[in-house]
Design a protein around this motif. Structure first.
Motif, PDB file in Angstrom:
ATOM      1  N   ASP A 344       0.854  -1.187   0.000  1.00 61.74           N
ATOM      2  CA  ASP A 344       0.000   0.000   0.000  1.00 61.74           C
ATOM      3  C   ASP A 344       0.895   1.243   0.000  1.00 61.74           C
ATOM      4  O   ASP A 344       1.544   1.570   0.991  1.00 61.74           O
ATOM      5  CB  ASP A 344      -0.901  -0.018   1.232  1.00 61.74           C
ATOM      6  N   GLU A 345       0.920   1.940  -1.103  1.00 64.85           N
ATOM      7  CA  GLU A 345       1.790   3.104  -1.229  1.00 64.85           C
ATOM      8  C   GLU A 345       1.317   4.294  -0.408  1.00 64.85           C
ATOM      9  O   GLU A 345       2.065   5.270  -0.232  1.00 64.85           O
ATOM     10  CB  GLU A 345       1.890   3.514  -2.703  1.00 64.85           C
ATOM     11  N   GLU A 353       2.293  -0.975   7.640  1.00 62.76           N
ATOM     12  CA  GLU A 353       2.388  -1.593   6.312  1.00 62.76           C
ATOM     13  C   GLU A 353       2.590  -3.092   6.423  1.00 62.76           C
ATOM     14  O   GLU A 353       2.122  -3.865   5.576  1.00 62.76           O
ATOM     15  CB  GLU A 353       3.517  -0.946   5.493  1.00 62.76           C
ATOM     16  N   GLU A 356      -0.834  -4.539   7.300  1.00 57.40           N
ATOM     17  CA  GLU A 356      -1.679  -4.459   6.111  1.00 57.40           C
ATOM     18  C   GLU A 356      -1.337  -5.562   5.107  1.00 57.40           C
ATOM     19  O   GLU A 356      -2.224  -6.207   4.542  1.00 57.40           O
ATOM     20  CB  GLU A 356      -1.497  -3.076   5.457  1.00 57.40           C
ATOM     21  N   ARG A 360      -3.705  -8.668   3.825  1.00 57.30           N
ATOM     22  CA  ARG A 360      -3.935  -8.769   2.382  1.00 57.30           C
ATOM     23  C   ARG A 360      -3.585 -10.179   1.884  1.00 57.30           C
ATOM     24  O   ARG A 360      -4.338 -10.784   1.099  1.00 57.30           O
ATOM     25  CB  ARG A 360      -3.101  -7.724   1.645  1.00 57.30           C
ATOM     26  N   ARG A 400      -6.175   3.542   8.770  1.00 58.68           N
ATOM     27  CA  ARG A 400      -6.338   3.239   7.340  1.00 58.68           C
ATOM     28  C   ARG A 400      -6.510   1.729   7.134  1.00 58.68           C
ATOM     29  O   ARG A 400      -7.383   1.281   6.372  1.00 58.68           O
ATOM     30  CB  ARG A 400      -5.132   3.760   6.552  1.00 58.68           C
ATOM     31  N   ASN A 430      -7.693   8.649   3.310  1.00 61.28           N
ATOM     32  CA  ASN A 430      -7.026   8.724   1.989  1.00 61.28           C
ATOM     33  C   ASN A 430      -6.385  10.074   1.733  1.00 61.28           C
ATOM     34  O   ASN A 430      -5.569  10.229   0.830  1.00 61.28           O
ATOM     35  CB  ASN A 430      -8.037   8.431   0.864  1.00 61.28           C
TER      36      ASN A 430
END
Length: 432
Positions: A344-345, A353, A356, A360, A400, A430
């Motif tokens: 995720d950029e 991250e 996440e 994912r 997020r 976002n």
């Protein structure tokens, strides 16, 4: 004749005695030697004459048998009297020489007594000279005050540093968050203990493993640490497996590639992570960490948890274990990682991250494993110099992840960060 034998025995004893005395007196003065030499020569000449006369008297006795016995007896008594005089002369000379020897010994003894304190003093001086440098160093260390008593860097390390070295070490620590002063002085290929399960050494791996691309993501890292990471990767990864190294940051990795690639070869959807040993930020010593799952709490902060009970029933600590997530270092099939969206950029700075990605991978049909037979040594900073306060970034990243992946469970993350429900619903993750 008996008198001649006695005389010869006495003469031989005195010659031996004089020879020994001369050896002992090698250190005497030349005057004493000359006197003794003259005396010895005189004695020998005297005895030579005496023996010659005695021999001549014996011949005359044989030729003149008519000589009166009284005359022969009188001559013998004269010879014995002369011999006694010679012996008394020798005794006097012996007394003189003995006295000289005793005087010489006394002088030597006194000389030794005089020299001994000087030698002892010289030895003590050498000993003192040998201790001058350590004493000076000790005095220097005593004079070096602890300039940063409240710094965690010097809590267990750096007691013997000079004040200038303390300043340099503290400055580098504040800049990087770990002991760069020490890192710069360690060899790039310093040996590390092999802390893996012993059964890892007995394992064999396929020959046709996938190639490996290593990505190092660095931000404000010391050059020596980055160089040591690269050296470790190159030295500890077979050349036929290491395809490339992409430098973006540093995680100080130095593990084995084969155990990780073997898992991916068997299942391209598995994302694997090595076991981390911790490198202390202050003394750079390695602290062994045992294999554990990479988990997270409701604030989405990473933490260690046990593997499943089924794993421990196998009683083999060298086997890979399933994990909810990874802690930042991972190996994955490039195509599979692209198929599930890569990373995720929009994540910022630090933390979140890894969680996440774990969610994912599991959600998209893959799995995450920790591989005990692959280990790395990771420097954990005492602080992050690029962002002293990580709280805002960590909070934003966690919210997020919860908003995208956790559905109704996102409220637990909301509560963990002490955010009211209505405020959380209005947060635009976002846009930040």
């Amino acid at each position: 004749m008996s008198c001649v034998c006695v005389l010869l025995c006495v003469l031989s004893r005195w010659i031996v005695w004089l020879g020994g005395w001369c050896v002992i007196r090698m250190r005497g003065t030349w005057i004493k030697r000359l006197l003794l030499l003259v005396g010895a020569v005189g004695v020998m000449l005297y005895f030579g004459i005496f023996l010659k006369n005695g021999h001549q008297h014996s011949v005359d006795t044989k030729n003149e048998m008519d000589t009166p016995r009284m005359k022969t007896s009188s001559n013998l008594e004269e010879r014995i009297s002369d011999l006694n005089k010679v012996l008394r002369g020798f005794e006097k000379k012996q007394d003189i020489m003995q006295k000289i020897l005793e005087e010489d010994r006394e002088k030597q003894r006194k000389s030794a007594e005089v020299q001994q304190p000087a030698v002892q003093k010289q030895a003590e001086k050498k000993k003192d000279d040998a201790n001058i440098q350590p004493q000076n160093e000790a005095d220097q260390m005593k004079k070096s005050e602890k300039l940063f008593p409240n710094s965690v860097l010097f809590k267990e390390w750096g007691a013997n540093l000079s004040e200038d070295d303390q300043r340099e070490a503290q400055s580098l620590y504040e800049k990087y968050g770990y002991n760069v002063y020490l890192s710069d002085r360690l060899p790039l290929d310093r040996p590390l203990p092999d802390t893996r399960d012993p059964r890892c050494l007995k394992k064999s791996y396929p020959k046709d493993l996938p190639s490996l691309s290593v990505v190092l993501i660095y931000l404000d890292e010391a050059l020596s640490v980055l160089q040591r990471a690269l050296r470790s990767i190159i030295d500890r990864t077979p050349k036929n497996l290491l395809k490339e190294i992409i430098i973006v940051d540093d995680n100080s990795s130095n593990g084995r590639a084969e155990p990780l690639l073997t898992q991916i070869k068997a299942d391209r959807t598995v994302v694997v992570s090595p076991v981390f040993d911790r490198v202390n930020f202050d003394d750079l010593k390695v602290t062994t960490y045992h294999p554990s799952a990479h988990a997270f709490d409701w604030a989405l902060w990473c933490m260690y948890e046990s593997f499943t009970p089924e794993y421990y029933k196998l009683n083999d600590g060298s086997l890979p274990g399933k994990s909810p997530s990874v802690m930042g270092i991972l190996v994955a099939d490039r195509k599979f990682l692209g198929e599930i969206g890569v990373l995720d950029e929009a994540m910022k700075v630090y933390v979140g991250e890894n969680v996440e990605l774990g969610i994912r991978v599991w959600t998209c049909g893959g799995s995450v494993e920790v591989v005990p037979c692959s280990k790395i040594a990771h420097i954990e900073r005492a602080h992050k110099p690029y962002m002293p306060d990580l709280g805002p970034a960590m909070k934003r990243n966690a919210l997020r992840v919860a908003e995208i992946w956790m559905d109704e469970y996102k409220h637990n993350v909301n509560l963990a960060w002490n955010i009211p429900f209505e405020v959380f619903c209005g947060t635009d993750t976002n846009s930040k």
